[in-house]
Write an enzyme that holds these catalytic residues in place. Structure first.
Site, short mmCIF file in Angstrom:
data_model
loop_
_atom_site.label_atom_id
_atom_site.label_comp_id
_atom_site.label_asym_id
_atom_site.label_seq_id
_atom_site.Cartn_x
_atom_site.Cartn_y
_atom_site.Cartn_z
N ASP A 1 -4.89 70.52 -4.01
CA ASP A 1 -4.63 69.56 -2.94
C ASP A 1 -4.60 70.30 -1.61
O ASP A 1 -4.52 71.54 -1.58
CB ASP A 1 -3.27 68.88 -3.24
N ASP B 1 -2.89 68.84 1.87
CA ASP B 1 -1.65 68.63 2.61
C ASP B 1 -0.42 69.02 1.79
O ASP B 1 -0.21 68.52 0.68
CB ASP B 1 -1.52 67.16 3.03
#
Length: 379
Positions: A46, A48
């Protein structure tokens, strides 16, 4: 009676290595390492609050890829006010431990769709995005991410890295270009919501289907990226939410899941340790891959471990297990570097917290516990 895993801690390369009494766990991790040497590992992460820090050194909350545009003044005060209201409404749903992902999904779709519709009313241009990223001081890469990306790109063979994000691809691409001292290799790719611009350079739409935090699977990989995952049999997943656990779904790979629990640690720790194989809390760093990889690579060569000629599964398991023990023994006999203040409190293993019987041993042979052992072995 179920035997209990008793991890032994040893400082190695500034990180914390967890070793277990269960030989099946060690063998499974060593087998995963051999897969990496043979070009059969892929990393999916991922962006963020996984690749980036959740909190800044000042204690302020860092920016997400969406937040970069808000804090740079690219988006109007009216937009920011409405987004703050949406955050107050939907964020509690996102982190609600009592709701299932299926229950949360329609709310997340509504949240992201509303934000994108509001953004289309703004005068957003490609030039403004680049300027916003260049001037943003609230987006910082997590400690260790640069080393991890460099190691994957410089490995022989290279380890593919897929960044699967519910954020904004244009912002992520620009941020990585500015924050990394090297260019992304063709084996590293970002899959996220892409902004579409008209002939005048103004935002006119977003790619479809919408990618949000609870529908992140391999179904979103475009056709031109499928060669990066072909022939792979193991996947290292790095994420910070329950939605990140599904990022490799559809690839039919054995997974090692590393979770970053940045906030509400006491409230969510049990859920994270139940779902992830290894959990890092308090916005901590990625374990130091680069130094341990280079050291283990030299030791594996000394042990005569073949790099590219992958034997059968049974042969591979025996050879790698034997050599991994020899390598670890040498590492343990070497002087331990000073341990960083955050090492012991933030690196936690699922196996520290529950029994490890036959069922867990079988699961370990698939899911592969503990990032540090993998880092020591691939090279």
């Amino acid at each position: 009676a179920a035997a209990r895993c008793r991890p032994r801690l040893a400082a190695m390369g500034g990180g914390t290595a967890f070793e277990h009494d269960d030989p099946q766990l060690s063998a499974a991790v060593a087998a995963c390492a051999e897969a990496a040497r043979c070009g059969e590992l892929v990393v999916v992460m991922d962006f963020d609050r996984t690749m980036t820090r959740c909190f800044l050194p000042s204690g302020e909350r860092g920016c997400s890829s969406h937040g970069v545009l808000e804090h740079a003044g690219v988006l109007s005060e009216s937009f920011q006010t409405q987004c703050a209201e949406l955050l107050a409404k939907y964020y509690p749903i996102e982190i609600d431990p009592e709701m299932s992902i299926n229950q949360k999904t329609p709310h997340m779709f509504e949240w992201y769709s509303t934000v994108h519709k509001l953004m289309l009313k703004e005068q957003v241009t490609r030039a403004a995005i680049d300027k916003a990223v260049a001037e943003c001081t609230r987006l910082m890469l997590r400690d260790g991410i640069e080393d991890l990306l460099r190691m994957c790109q410089e490995a022989s063979p290279p380890i593919p890295v897929l960044v699967l994000s519910a954020g904004l691809k244009d912002v992520i691409d620009s941020a990585l270009e500015r924050h990394l001292p090297f260019k992304l290799a063709p084996t590293t790719a970002v899959v996220s919501n892409t902004m579409c611009f008209d002939d005048d350079g103004k935002l006119s739409g977003f790619s479809e289907p919408l990618l949000h935090m609870f529908n992140k699977t391999a179904a979103f990989l475009p056709d031109d990226l499928t060669p990066l995952v072909e022939g792979k049999r193991h996947c290292l997943i790095l994420g910070d939410s329950m939605g990140d656990l599904t990022m490799a779904d559809g690839l039919d790979l054995r997974t090692l899941k590393v979770g970053f629990l940045n906030d509400k640690v006491e409230e969510l720790l049990q859920r994270y340790t139940d779902a992830y194989d290894h959990v890092v809390t308090q916005d901590g760093p990625v374990p130091d891959f680069a130094s341990t990889l280079s050291e283990w690579s030299r030791q594996a060569d000394d042990d005569g471990l073949r790099r590219c000629a992958c034997p059968s599964s049974a042969q591979r398991l025996g050879v790698v297990q034997m050599n991994s023990r020899a390598g670890l023994a040498r590492l343990e006999s070497s002087p331990s570097p000073p341990q960083r203040p955050w090492d012991e409190p933030i690196h936690r293993s699922l196996r520290e917290m529950r029994p490890c019987g036959a069922a867990d041993a079988r699961r370990a042979s698939l899911d592969l516990p503990l990032l540090e052992h993998l880092a020591l072995a691939i090279g």
